[in-house]
Scaffold this motif. Structure first.
Motif, PDB file in Angstrom:
ATOM      1  N   GLN A 113      30.349  51.511  40.945  1.00 28.61           N
ATOM      2  CA  GLN A 113      30.504  50.456  42.085  1.00 28.61           C
ATOM      3  C   GLN A 113      31.903  49.956  42.026  1.00 28.61           C
ATOM      4  N   LEU A 114      32.464  50.106  40.906  1.00 30.24           N
ATOM      5  CA  LEU A 114      34.055  49.236  40.908  1.00 30.24           C
ATOM      6  C   LEU A 114      34.748  50.391  41.618  1.00 30.24           C
ATOM      7  N   ARG A 115      34.744  51.877  41.383  1.00 31.50           N
ATOM      8  CA  ARG A 115      35.466  53.047  42.153  1.00 31.50           C
ATOM      9  C   ARG A 115      35.303  52.834  43.574  1.00 31.50           C
ATOM     10  N   ALA A 116      33.986  52.531  43.763  1.00 33.60           N
ATOM     11  CA  ALA A 116      33.713  52.566  45.222  1.00 33.60           C
ATOM     12  C   ALA A 116      34.511  51.432  46.135  1.00 33.60           C
ATOM     13  N   ALA A 117      34.861  50.699  45.507  1.00 37.23           N
ATOM     14  CA  ALA A 117      35.578  49.356  46.108  1.00 37.23           C
ATOM     15  C   ALA A 117      36.942  49.595  46.243  1.00 37.23           C
ATOM     16  N   THR A 118      37.464  50.559  45.639  1.00 34.24           N
ATOM     17  CA  THR A 118      39.141  50.943  45.712  1.00 34.24           C
ATOM     18  C   THR A 118      39.878  49.570  45.700  1.00 34.24           C
ATOM     19  N   PRO A 119      39.790  49.045  44.323  1.00 35.32           N
ATOM     20  CA  PRO A 119      40.362  47.690  44.038  1.00 35.32           C
ATOM     21  C   PRO A 119      41.887  47.829  43.552  1.00 35.32           C
ATOM     22  N   ASP A 120      42.699  46.916  43.685  1.00 32.49           N
ATOM     23  CA  ASP A 120      43.968  46.784  43.249  1.00 32.49           C
ATOM     24  C   ASP A 120      44.039  45.953  41.796  1.00 32.49           C
ATOM     25  N   LEU A 121      43.146  45.300  41.520  1.00 37.84           N
ATOM     26  CA  LEU A 121      42.998  44.460  40.322  1.00 37.84           C
ATOM     27  C   LEU A 121      41.684  44.139  40.038  1.00 37.84           C
ATOM     28  N   ALA A 122      41.280  44.075  38.812  1.00 31.86           N
ATOM     29  CA  ALA A 122      39.877  43.774  38.507  1.00 31.86           C
ATOM     30  C   ALA A 122      40.077  42.431  37.679  1.00 31.86           C
ATOM     31  N   VAL A 123      39.077  41.559  37.951  1.00 30.33           N
ATOM     32  CA  VAL A 123      39.405  40.217  37.149  1.00 30.33           C
ATOM     33  C   VAL A 123      37.870  39.942  36.536  1.00 30.33           C
ATOM     34  N   ALA A 124      37.847  39.337  35.216  1.00 31.48           N
ATOM     35  CA  ALA A 124      36.784  38.998  34.437  1.00 31.48           C
ATOM     36  C   ALA A 124      37.070  37.719  33.624  1.00 31.48           C
ATOM     37  N   GLY A 125      35.972  37.247  33.316  1.00 30.11           N
ATOM     38  CA  GLY A 125      36.138  35.924  32.579  1.00 30.11           C
ATOM     39  C   GLY A 125      36.000  36.341  30.961  1.00 30.11           C
ATOM     40  N   PHE A 126      35.401  37.699  30.723  1.00 30.44           N
ATOM     41  CA  PHE A 126      34.989  38.042  29.264  1.00 30.44           C
ATOM     42  C   PHE A 126      35.666  39.214  29.225  1.00 30.44           C
ATOM     43  N   THR A 127      36.082  39.460  27.852  1.00 26.28           N
ATOM     44  CA  THR A 127      36.537  41.121  27.610  1.00 26.28           C
ATOM     45  C   THR A 127      35.429  41.857  27.544  1.00 26.28           C
ATOM     46  N   ASP A 128      34.101  41.541  27.231  1.00 24.26           N
ATOM     47  CA  ASP A 128      32.982  42.446  27.190  1.00 24.26           C
ATOM     48  C   ASP A 128      32.584  43.041  28.500  1.00 24.26           C
ATOM     49  N   TYR A 129      33.229  42.991  29.599  1.00 22.57           N
ATOM     50  CA  TYR A 129      33.146  43.540  30.779  1.00 22.57           C
ATOM     51  C   TYR A 129      33.661  44.885  30.759  1.00 22.57           C
ATOM     52  N   PHE A 130      34.871  44.978  30.013  1.00 21.31           N
ATOM     53  CA  PHE A 130      35.435  46.133  29.894  1.00 21.31           C
ATOM     54  C   PHE A 130      35.277  47.006  28.835  1.00 21.31           C
ATOM     55  N   THR A 131      34.147  47.666  29.087  1.00 17.15           N
ATOM     56  CA  THR A 131      33.731  48.608  27.769  1.00 17.15           C
ATOM     57  C   THR A 131      33.453  49.854  28.415  1.00 17.15           C
ATOM     58  N   TYR A 149      42.733  41.911  34.493  1.00 15.28           N
ATOM     59  CA  TYR A 149      42.908  40.421  34.121  1.00 15.28           C
ATOM     60  C   TYR A 149      41.598  40.004  33.340  1.00 15.28           C
ATOM     61  N   VAL A 150      41.957  39.107  32.140  1.00 17.16           N
ATOM     62  CA  VAL A 150      40.849  38.662  31.522  1.00 17.16           C
ATOM     63  C   VAL A 150      41.082  37.541  31.120  1.00 17.16           C
ATOM     64  N   SER A 151      40.135  36.565  31.388  1.00 15.87           N
ATOM     65  CA  SER A 151      40.551  34.872  31.131  1.00 15.87           C
ATOM     66  C   SER A 151      41.241  34.842  29.707  1.00 15.87           C
ATOM     67  N   ALA A 152      42.146  33.960  29.676  1.00 17.11           N
ATOM     68  CA  ALA A 152      42.750  33.659  28.355  1.00 17.11           C
ATOM     69  C   ALA A 152      41.994  32.911  27.378  1.00 17.11           C
ATOM     70  N   VAL A 153      40.690  32.160  28.091  1.00 14.83           N
ATOM     71  CA  VAL A 153      39.740  31.353  27.138  1.00 14.83           C
ATOM     72  C   VAL A 153      39.113  32.477  26.429  1.00 14.83           C
ATOM     73  N   ASP A 154      38.926  33.638  26.665  1.00 14.12           N
ATOM     74  CA  ASP A 154      38.116  34.829  25.829  1.00 14.12           C
ATOM     75  C   ASP A 154      39.290  35.506  25.032  1.00 14.12           C
ATOM     76  N   CYS A 155      40.441  35.015  24.960  1.00  9.33           N
ATOM     77  CA  CYS A 155      41.529  35.937  23.966  1.00  9.33           C
ATOM     78  C   CYS A 155      42.300  34.757  23.297  1.00  9.33           C
ATOM     79  N   PRO A 156      41.583  33.963  22.470  1.00  4.88           N
ATOM     80  CA  PRO A 156      42.478  33.013  21.804  1.00  4.88           C
ATOM     81  C   PRO A 156      43.498  33.555  20.926  1.00  4.88           C
ATOM     82  N   LYS A 157      43.258  34.650  20.395  1.00  7.03           N
ATOM     83  CA  LYS A 157      43.920  35.317  19.370  1.00  7.03           C
ATOM     84  C   LYS A 157      45.436  35.634  19.997  1.00  7.03           C
ATOM     85  N   GLN A 158      45.438  36.166  21.246  1.00  7.33           N
ATOM     86  CA  GLN A 158      46.442  36.482  21.885  1.00  7.33           C
ATOM     87  C   GLN A 158      47.240  35.278  22.681  1.00  7.33           C
TER      88      GLN A 158
END
Length: 340
Positions: A113-131, A149-158
């Motif tokens: 589904q992501l491929r079919a949308a031909t995006p130029d940026l993927a944005v998520a609030g949580f890292t676990d969407y990118f698996t 782009y992943v929300s900074a809230v889900d990446c406190p160590k970075q």
């Protein structure tokens, strides 16, 4: 349940390459914004990744509701190629804008589904969407030319030490504002929401005795999930002069037992209502029913004296809506006699 959807690298690469061949829906921008979009390559950091953007995104895809509403709050509906995975109804103030955005899936997006949308940026609030069994890892997508782009809230160590979850949320607004060339909108949103935090913080000096709060987000089977130290409600508790009863658990939403909740003997219980999501245990009524059925929790002073505050569950998660929980919390505490 997650359903793996693996695609060939070549197929994905061809799909993402097609983004550069037109399909730019946002033709109504004024000349000032157009000028910002054509500036030199933009450098934006996200969760340990450096995003290098040749131009402001024009076909962004949001992988969850929190990301969708942040983009809408920044006025970027014309530059969204799709949205997905809504837990609840879209916030009323965003509904007209949301109606202009294609819904790619009501649930978690697949790589197809992501491929079919031909995006130029993927944005998520949580890292676990990118698996690998969802849309692919961020590294895989980067190799195919798709930044994420992943929300900074889900990446406190970075992120820099000492930043609160709200600081990290506002960092998202600023970073996305820079990426899309809408810095003024992002700055206005940060200013507006910081004012809400400042108003809530004024309550802290009038709160009696730092009351302990248990924040119940969801119940699966007979297992409650509550706010731990790194969840947004811990910071909300601190801001208003209260204490999250599970601050000693270094997780966002740990699974606990009703016995553990009873042992903390909270002064207040905040119940998240996720009834629109429609799963058993999601509604505030379901959670209260489970507490009533438990022989220990049902005897807690907080329960027997109905020191319970209901808030929309989505406001417990990091999103543009999170600050809305603060006036609900302070109003509830005042009504229950905890604010002088």
């Amino acid at each position: 349940m997650r359903h793996p959807a693996r695609l060939g690298i070549a197929a994905l690469a061809l799909a993402f390459a097609a983004v550069g061949c037109g399909n730019t829906p946002d033709t109504a921008h004024n000349s000032d914004e157009a000028g910002k979009e054509t500036q030199a390559r933009k450098q934006v950091r996200s969760c340990g990744h450096e995003l290098s953007l040749d131009a402001a995104p024009r076909r962004a895809v949001a992988l969850d509701q929190s990301s969708t509403e942040v983009l809408l709050a920044l006025g970027l509906e014309q530059r969204m190629a799709g949205t997905s995975n809504l837990k609840t109804k879209i916030a009323p103030e965003f509904r007209d804008a949301y109606a202009k955005v294609p819904v790619l899936s009501p649930k978690i997006l697949s790589s197809e589904q992501l491929r079919a949308a031909t995006p130029d940026l993927a944005v998520a609030g949580f890292t676990d969407y990118f698996t690998k069994d969802r849309v692919g890892t961020r590294e895989e997508l980067a190799r195919l030319g798709l930044p994420s782009y992943v929300s900074a809230v889900d990446c406190p160590k970075q992120n820099a030490a000492g930043k609160s979850p709200f600081d990290l949320l506002f960092q998202d607004y600023t970073a996305l504002g820079k990426a899309f060339g809408v810095q003024d909108r992002a700055a206005a949103l940060v200013k507006e929401q910081r004012a809400v935090l400042e108003q809530a913080a004024k309550t802290a000096g009038r709160v009696k005795g730092a009351p302990r709060i248990v924040w119940v987000y969801s119940v699966y089977g007979d297992t409650p999930y509550v706010a731990g130290r790194s969840a947004m409600p811990s910071e909300m508790s601190r801001l208003v002069g209260a204490k999250n009863a599970f601050d000693d658990v270094d997780e966002d939403w740990p699974a606990v037992s009703w016995e553990q909740i009873a042992s903390r003997d909270p002064d207040l219980i905040v119940v998240g209502d996720l009834s629109e999501r429609g799963k058993p245990g999601d509604s505030a009524a379901d959670k209260l029913k489970a507490m009533r059925a438990n022989p220990l929790v049902s005897k807690l002073d907080a329960f027997t004296h109905q020191r319970i505050i209901e808030v929309p569950g989505t406001e417990m998660d990091p999103s543009v809506r999170t600050v809305s929980a603060l006036p609900r919390l302070t109003a509830g505490m005042k009504e229950l006699g905890y604010v002088r």
